[in-house]
Design a protein around this motif. Structure first.
Motif, short mmCIF file in Angstrom:
data_model
loop_
_atom_site.label_atom_id
_atom_site.label_comp_id
_atom_site.label_asym_id
_atom_site.label_seq_id
_atom_site.Cartn_x
_atom_site.Cartn_y
_atom_site.Cartn_z
N TYR A 168 58.20 58.21 61.61
CA TYR A 168 58.71 58.74 62.88
C TYR A 168 58.95 57.61 63.87
CZ TYR A 168 56.82 63.11 60.98
OH TYR A 168 56.54 64.19 60.18
N THR A 169 60.01 57.72 64.66
CA THR A 169 60.28 56.76 65.72
C THR A 169 60.91 57.49 66.90
OG1 THR A 169 61.50 54.77 66.36
CG2 THR A 169 62.50 56.17 64.68
N ARG A 170 60.58 57.03 68.12
CA ARG A 170 61.16 57.62 69.33
C ARG A 170 62.31 56.77 69.88
NH1 ARG A 170 56.36 58.51 73.31
NH2 ARG A 170 58.12 59.03 74.66
N LEU A 171 62.74 55.77 69.10
CA LEU A 171 63.87 54.91 69.48
C LEU A 171 63.66 54.30 70.86
CD1 LEU A 171 66.89 57.06 68.23
CD2 LEU A 171 65.76 55.15 67.07
N ASP A 188 44.48 58.15 62.46
CA ASP A 188 43.88 58.83 61.32
C ASP A 188 42.86 59.84 61.84
OD1 ASP A 188 42.95 59.64 58.89
OD2 ASP A 188 41.88 57.79 58.41
N LEU A 189 43.32 61.08 62.04
CA LEU A 189 42.47 62.15 62.55
C LEU A 189 42.73 63.42 61.74
CD1 LEU A 189 42.94 61.84 66.43
CD2 LEU A 189 40.92 61.14 65.12
N ARG A 190 41.70 64.23 61.58
CA ARG A 190 41.90 65.54 60.99
C ARG A 190 42.83 66.36 61.89
NH1 ARG A 190 35.55 66.74 60.47
NH2 ARG A 190 35.64 65.29 62.23
N GLY A 191 43.87 66.95 61.28
CA GLY A 191 44.84 67.72 62.04
C GLY A 191 46.09 66.96 62.41
N VAL A 192 46.15 65.67 62.07
CA VAL A 192 47.31 64.83 62.39
C VAL A 192 47.83 64.22 61.08
CG1 VAL A 192 48.17 62.84 63.68
CG2 VAL A 192 46.35 64.28 64.65
N SER A 193 49.12 64.37 60.82
CA SER A 193 49.71 63.81 59.61
C SER A 193 49.57 62.29 59.58
CB SER A 193 51.20 64.16 59.53
OG SER A 193 51.39 65.53 59.29
N ALA A 194 49.27 61.77 58.41
CA ALA A 194 49.23 60.33 58.23
C ALA A 194 50.58 59.72 58.59
CB ALA A 194 48.85 59.98 56.79
N TYR A 195 50.58 58.60 59.30
CA TYR A 195 51.77 57.85 59.72
C TYR A 195 52.62 58.60 60.75
CZ TYR A 195 50.62 54.78 55.84
OH TYR A 195 49.96 53.94 55.00
N ARG A 196 52.08 59.72 61.27
CA ARG A 196 52.83 60.44 62.30
C ARG A 196 52.87 59.64 63.61
NH1 ARG A 196 55.26 62.17 65.80
NH2 ARG A 196 55.78 64.31 66.38
N TYR A 197 51.77 58.97 63.95
CA TYR A 197 51.69 58.14 65.15
C TYR A 197 51.29 56.73 64.75
CZ TYR A 197 51.72 62.63 67.59
OH TYR A 197 52.06 63.87 68.06
N GLN A 198 52.21 55.77 64.92
CA GLN A 198 51.98 54.39 64.54
C GLN A 198 52.17 53.46 65.74
OE1 GLN A 198 54.76 54.52 60.91
NE2 GLN A 198 53.21 53.04 60.29
N ASP A 254 54.63 54.09 73.59
CA ASP A 254 53.24 54.44 73.34
C ASP A 254 53.14 55.95 73.15
OD1 ASP A 254 52.87 51.79 73.84
OD2 ASP A 254 52.05 52.07 75.85
N ASP A 255 52.15 56.36 72.33
CA ASP A 255 51.95 57.78 72.06
C ASP A 255 50.47 58.10 72.08
OD1 ASP A 255 54.49 59.12 71.64
OD2 ASP A 255 54.75 57.82 69.91
N SER A 256 50.16 59.38 72.23
CA SER A 256 48.78 59.84 72.13
C SER A 256 48.77 61.24 71.56
CB SER A 256 48.09 59.82 73.50
OG SER A 256 48.71 60.72 74.39
N VAL A 257 47.63 61.65 70.99
CA VAL A 257 47.53 62.96 70.37
C VAL A 257 46.08 63.44 70.43
CG1 VAL A 257 47.19 61.93 68.07
CG2 VAL A 257 48.03 64.29 68.27
N ASN A 258 45.91 64.75 70.60
CA ASN A 258 44.60 65.40 70.56
C ASN A 258 44.52 66.26 69.31
OD1 ASN A 258 43.29 65.02 73.48
ND2 ASN A 258 45.49 65.36 73.73
N ALA A 259 43.34 66.33 68.71
CA ALA A 259 43.14 67.16 67.53
C ALA A 259 41.73 67.74 67.57
CB ALA A 259 43.34 66.35 66.25
#
Length: 389
Positions: A141-144, A297-307, A346-351
């Motif tokens: 994934y990329t946000r360009l 690397d969190l439960r509920g988040v796809s691997a390589y979804r946020y790099q 930059d990105d962030s995610v909650n799980a």
């Protein structure tokens, strides 16, 4: 990565055991248990069916064999400890363990691997080796550079074929929980994409095959009461790896990784756990495989979804031990990525989620169970061996 999805499958793993009514039941509490099978079976291993539900690769399955190599004296000592106390035996560290497994998923991802860990002189010297082959079909994934919103990034598929091997040797510092050592990693891989434009870019920047060769230093400090399912203590580890043409690598870069886990017993039935991690990539070359960068690397988040070039995660988990066999839990995790390049965002995610564990082998403290997790954008189910972090 392993599972308690079907106790019946585990029962069928030994035809000899079916003939003995007490073979699969603990002699102290009378509950279903594979401790005796693991210790006394002629092959001395725990067959574990694998159900893969990682969102990044889809549903699948396989099988893993966990071998715990113990002498007759070590087995007898563990049996006596298990008879003396309901938690006895779990704190004894096996001197040698071997893992052999293979599996695959619906999207064509597969793996086959073997690993071994051995220690000498009362765990003063520890050696670990892992090797195998894999094919991973992953979306990147990329946000360009921030042009696209976090919920709608540009997505493209990749297929990576790889052979890999890792080994590390660690030495204990006197009689302390501190281990220092050296790690070596080697891999040969090729990456492609079904998107013609993306595939052309990958082939012209990375070539047909890439050799990755790294050497680095590792440190580990571990006071946990059980490596499979700790209820108290903590562990902290760090490693610094160098990948360089001088040691056979096609690309030059370095990685730094640090992680820690803390387990705090609040009462007899409650345990609070906390974990954190930090990974950083120091890119010496501009053209690296898109899977080189660390990811959340969190439960509920796809691997390589946020790099990103830097990735940090924190997790907390509250466990309620219904009894010595059953545990239920609730957990929360937060991950954030940052990048050195101006055009990257930059990105962030909650799980968060819930789960349970069943103590499947009381002599060894081995727990297996299920976690249900969500990050808002996706839901996932995980079949886990151990505490879950």
């Amino acid at each position: 990565m392993t599972k308690n999805i079907s106790l019946c499958l585990l029962l069928m793993a030994s035809s000899q055991a079916v003939a003995e009514s007490s073979y699969f039941f603990d002699e102290k509490d009378g509950q279903f248990d594979l401790g005796y099978h693991l210790a006394e079976n002629a092959y001395g291993f725990l067959p574990v069916p694998v159900l893969i539900t990682e969102p990044a690769v889809g549903a699948g399955g396989g099988v893993v064999g966990l071998f715990l190599h113990e002498t007759d004296e070590e087995k007898e000592l563990r049996r006596q400890k298990a008879l003396e106390s309901i938690d006895g035996g779990a704190q004894l560290m096996p001197a040698a363990m071997t893992l052999v497994g293979a599996g695959g998923t619906a999207n064509g991802t597969w793996f086959a691997l073997a690993g071994h860990r051995h220690s000498w002189l009362k765990d003063s010297i520890r050696y670990t080796a892992v090797g195998g082959a894999a094919n991973g079909n992953l979306d990147i994934y990329t946000r360009l550079g921030g042009l696209l919103p976090p919920e709608h990034p540009l997505q493209f598929d990749t297929s990576t074929e790889a052979l890999f091997a890792m080994q590390k040797v660690q030495f204990r510092v006197t009689d302390t929980p501190l281990l220092l050592g050296i790690k070596q990693l080697w891999a040969e891989s090729s990456i492609s994409s079904s998107n013609p434009l993306v595939d052309w870019i990958l082939q012209n920047t990375l070539g047909d095959k890439t050799t990755t060769s790294g050497l680095g230093f590792i440190a580990e400090y571990d006071t946990r009461d059980n490596i499979f399912f700790p209820k108290k203590g903590y562990t902290v580890s760090a490693e610094y790896m160098v990948y360089d043409e001088a040691i056979g690598s096609d690309n030059n870069y370095q990685t730094l990784g640090a992680s820690g886990e803390v387990y705090i017993p609040l009462t007899k039935h409650w345990t609070f756990a906390f974990a954190g991690s930090y990974d950083q990539l120091y890119a010496g070359d501009s053209h690296l495989s898109p899977t080189t960068k660390p990811y959340v690397d969190l439960r509920g988040v796809s691997a390589y979804r946020y790099q990103g070039d830097q990735v940090a995660t924190v997790q907390s988990q509250l466990m309620y031990h219904i009894d010595h066999r059953w545990t239920v839990s609730a957990f929360y995790g937060y991950g954030v990525t940052t990048s050195d390049a101006i055009e990257e965002s930059d990105d962030s995610v909650n799980a968060y989620g819930v789960g349970f564990r069943y103590q499947l082998a009381r002599r060894y403290g081995i727990h297996m169970g299920v976690d249900l997790a969500t990050s808002g954008e996706e839901n996932a189910i995980y079949f886990k061996l151990g505490a879950g972090f």
